[in-house]
Design an enzyme around this catalytic site. Structure first.
Site, PDB file in Angstrom:
ATOM      1  N   LYS A  32      -9.368  -2.274   5.837  1.00 54.04           N
ATOM      2  CA  LYS A  32      -9.173  -0.613   6.109  1.00 54.04           C
ATOM      3  C   LYS A  32     -10.585  -0.061   6.600  1.00 54.04           C
ATOM      4  CE  LYS A  32      -5.597   2.677   5.623  1.00 54.04           C
ATOM      5  NZ  LYS A  32      -4.946   3.514   4.554  1.00 54.04           N
TER       6      LYS A  32
ATOM      7  N   GLU B  80       4.843   4.008   3.603  1.00 55.96           N
ATOM      8  CA  GLU B  80       6.338   3.856   3.017  1.00 55.96           C
ATOM      9  C   GLU B  80       6.636   5.130   2.107  1.00 55.96           C
ATOM     10  OE1 GLU B  80       3.868   1.655   3.644  1.00 55.96           O
ATOM     11  OE2 GLU B  80       4.818  -0.348   4.098  1.00 55.96           O
TER      12      GLU B  80
ATOM     13  N   THR C 258       3.741   0.948  10.561  1.00 56.33           N
ATOM     14  CA  THR C 258       2.327   0.390   9.679  1.00 56.33           C
ATOM     15  C   THR C 258       1.917  -0.714   9.751  1.00 56.33           C
ATOM     16  OG1 THR C 258       1.696   0.309   7.482  1.00 56.33           O
ATOM     17  CG2 THR C 258       3.876   0.054   7.636  1.00 56.33           C
TER      18      THR C 258
ATOM     19  N   TRP D 110      -6.105   0.328   9.843  1.00 61.49           N
ATOM     20  CA  TRP D 110      -5.893  -1.097   9.644  1.00 61.49           C
ATOM     21  C   TRP D 110      -6.723  -1.940  10.508  1.00 61.49           C
ATOM     22  CZ3 TRP D 110      -5.200  -1.779   4.632  1.00 61.49           C
ATOM     23  CH2 TRP D 110      -4.483  -0.802   4.064  1.00 61.49           C
TER      24      TRP D 110
HETATM   25  P1  AMP Z   1      -1.067   3.536   4.968  1.00 62.30           P
HETATM   26  O1  AMP Z   1       0.109   3.096   5.040  1.00 62.30           O
HETATM   27  O2  AMP Z   1      -1.782   3.019   6.341  1.00 62.30           O
HETATM   28  O3  AMP Z   1      -1.025   4.797   4.728  1.00 62.30           O
HETATM   29  O4  AMP Z   1      -2.015   2.523   3.716  1.00 62.30           O
HETATM   30  C1  AMP Z   1      -1.613   2.656   2.625  1.00 62.30           C
HETATM   31  C2  AMP Z   1      -2.718   1.908   1.878  1.00 62.30           C
HETATM   32  O5  AMP Z   1      -3.991   2.304   1.950  1.00 62.30           O
HETATM   33  C3  AMP Z   1      -2.587   1.758   0.461  1.00 62.30           C
HETATM   34  O6  AMP Z   1      -1.462   0.720   0.000  1.00 62.30           O
HETATM   35  C4  AMP Z   1      -3.570   1.298  -0.004  1.00 62.30           C
HETATM   36  O7  AMP Z   1      -4.147   0.063   0.111  1.00 62.30           O
HETATM   37  C5  AMP Z   1      -4.565   1.982   0.916  1.00 62.30           C
HETATM   38  N1  AMP Z   1      -4.988   3.489   0.054  1.00 62.30           N
HETATM   39  C6  AMP Z   1      -4.413   4.685   0.302  1.00 62.30           C
HETATM   40  N2  AMP Z   1      -4.942   5.735  -0.489  1.00 62.30           N
HETATM   41  C7  AMP Z   1      -5.876   5.126  -0.956  1.00 62.30           C
HETATM   42  C8  AMP Z   1      -6.901   5.708  -1.996  1.00 62.30           C
HETATM   43  N3  AMP Z   1      -6.936   6.809  -2.244  1.00 62.30           N
HETATM   44  N4  AMP Z   1      -7.810   4.611  -2.287  1.00 62.30           N
HETATM   45  C9  AMP Z   1      -7.757   3.493  -2.132  1.00 62.30           C
HETATM   46  N5  AMP Z   1      -6.901   2.886  -1.110  1.00 62.30           N
HETATM   47  C10 AMP Z   1      -6.080   3.687  -0.766  1.00 62.30           C
END
Ligand code: AMP
Length: 550
Positions: free
Chosen positions: A434, A324, A179, A439
């Protein structure tokens, strides 16, 4: 607890093969649409496991993939971890430098590569010591000369369809996914056998993303993103039919798969579902009648999007998760006592990120270190823990110190929780952008921009964008007398050379000073509030510059 009593993935595959030998696994691939049954899948997976043994892969070794969503990729999902090796799914959309870092950090032995991604990985591997000793296998019926890679079909061909799957311990590492954080290099998250087992079982509860043997499941979310949100495992546990959309599917491809394969459950980031809506609104006829549920996550699902699918009889489940967390944390199911409420109230609840999945606990801590009340107003940082939440980062002790506290994972998400327990994201403490579910590191872009002559300060922030949720915009302060047009041209050309095109800011804006916090740090919050106007990025991303899966 070894000896076949541990929480491992093996029983899911065993059950699917024995109970549903004729259920199909379908894939759109570069070689056309393929169909296999679970019985054939089990044979091919055993062949893969034997081929990996023959190649020299041992328990604990890491086997990587650089692939889109398709059946061969799914074969690695059980074929690698069930032998005791660890499946490392690499995100091909990352900048080359990140790919080099993670291949080296993970110590990958062998990488399974899609033909459409061969050029990308060859570019990252060229002259890079990080790739020394790494072998490639081409995910198809033909090899790839440039990578000296034999064809996957050849790699598994002469091997037995029987494999003596070992008894593994629940702590055995089964998966690995990186990540991208605020600063520094990407961080690895290891998934143990028992994390994946418990995530699958929780997904199968009515408050997760449950599936039945009658379901037809199409994960659009890439299999390199946290195991496609665990859907291939959940679908196998249920004995459901799988449909994989293959390399870079566009809305027409997705529409065709939904119609022709009778997809009932699908999942992806908002951009995917906005794209399908646009496709339909443009007059293309897509029969969505089989589609019961769409899971939208990775970024916030706009309420209007939920309503659009509601009108067509498709239930949207908004979900929040993280790498995570393997990744499911919350799902926006309607509590039974809200089923009589008016539509506006219901859709308002369903637009929030949702109810915590059974099996997890969370707390929300405000700036004074106090837990917030559940009133839908107070906010703080979300901390979470549970059986499928990682307890540490792979080989990163310093990140462990920063991002865990008393056994809780600090998510970096700022949330409210209402009286009914619905969690809603209101901000992020992590300084990242994002875009389309992928990212972009603002800090990395700032450092790159500040290296240009004439730039005295640079701050990059995410500005809201209808289609991509966020796009980066760079705000720079320049010395007097600098030729601004020439500088912007130089920065944009330089960044395009160094980063994937979709990382390049949509606009470079000149300001007199970057707003600062009391401690002298860039205040991104003030910057966003003062200058983060949506018009800066409207319509700015050309189609071919987008993260490819969307
Ligand atoms: P990742 O580890 O790439 O899956 O990213 C996780 C992060 O994406 C979370 O900590 C949030 O900041 C963002 N995220 C994931 N799901 C959502 C959602 N439904 N709405 C808004 N942000 C989200």
């Amino acid at each position: 607890m070894p000896g076949g009593h541990a929480q491992t993935l093996r029983p899911f595959m065993w059950r699917a093969e024995r109970l549903y030998p004729d259920t199909e696994i379908v894939s759109r691939t570069h070689e056309g649409r393929t169909r296999h049954t679970y019985a054939e899948y089990a044979d091919r997976t055993a062949r893969l496991a034997n081929a990996l043994d023959d190649y020299g892969i041992e328990r604990g070794d890491r086997v990587a993939t650089f692939c889109w969503n398709h059946t061969r990729h799914f074969e690695t999902y059980f074929g690698v971890p069930n032998t005791g090796a660890q499946l490392h799914t690499i995100n091909p959309l990352l900048p080359d430098e990140h790919i080099q870092y993670i291949v080296d950090d993970a110590d990958d032995e062998i990488i399974f590569v899609d033909p459409s991604l061969a050029e990308k990985i060859a570019g990252a591997a060229e002259g890079a010591a990080e790739f020394d000793g790494v072998d490639f296998v081409a995910m198809g019926s033909e090899g790839i000369d440039a990578l000296d890679a034999p064809a996957y079909e050849e790699f598994i061909a002469d091997h037995s369809t029987e494999y003596d799957w070992p008894d593994l311990d629940g702590d055995q590492p089964a998966g690995l996914c990186y990540t991208s954080g605020t600063t520094g290099k990407p961080k690895g998250v290891e998934y143990t056998q028992s994390m994946l087992w418990s995530h699958t079982m929780a997904s199968q509860t009515p408050q997760g993303i449950p599936m039945e043997d009658s379901d037809v499941v199409m994960p659009v979310v890439p299999m390199f993103h946290v195991n496609a949100w665990g859907m291939p495992f959940t679908a196998a546990a249920a004995g459901a039919k799988h449909v994989y959309p293959g390399p870079s599917p566009d809305p027409a491809d997705l529409g065709a798969l939904i119609e022709e394969e009778g997809v009932t459950i699908s999942a992806g980031v908002p951009t995917v579902w906005l794209g399908l809506r646009e496709h339909v609104e443009a007059g293309n006829d897509v029969d969505l009648s089989t589609l019961d549920t769409v899971i939208i996550g990775g970024a916030a699902a706009p309420q209007a999007l939920i309503e659009w699918y509601d009108e067509r009889g498709v239930e949207v489940l908004h979900a929040w998760g993280m790498t995570e967390l393997s990744p499911i944390g919350t799902v926006s199911h309607l509590k039974s006592d809200l089923r009589e409420a008016d539509y506006e109230t219901q859709v308002n609840k369903r637009s929030k990120q949702g109810l915590v999945a059974p099996g997890l606990e969370f707390e929300v801590i405000d700036e004074d270190g106090e837990e917030i009340p559940w009133d839908g107003e107070a906010f703080g940082e979300l901390r979470i823990r549970g059986p499928w939440v990682t307890k540490e980062y792979f080989k990163r002790p310093e990140a462990n110190e920063e991002e865990f506290v008393d056994g809780w994972l600090k998510t970096g998400d700022v949330v409210t929780v209402d009286e009914d327990g619905y969690m809603q994201l209101v901000d992020r403490t992590k300084d990242v952008i994002k875009s389309g579910g992928e990212w972009i590191s603002s800090v990395e872009l700032e450092n790159a921009i500040m290296a240009y002559d004439g730039v005295s300060e640079a701050a990059v922030v995410g500005v809201p964008h209808e289609r991509w949720q966020e796009r980066p915009v760079a705000f720079i302060v320049v010395a007097e007398g600098v030729d601004r047009d020439e500088l912007v041209e130089r920065i944009e050309t330089g960044l395009r050379d160094e980063y994937p095109k979709w990382w390049v800011p949509d606009a470079v804006e000149f300001i007199d000073e970057v707003p600062k916090t009391a401690t002298g740090k860039f205040s991104k919050k003030d910057l966003r509030e003062q200058y983060g106007d949506q018009s800066l990025v409207d319509g700015a991303v050309p189609e071919d510059d987008a993260p490819e899966q969307e």
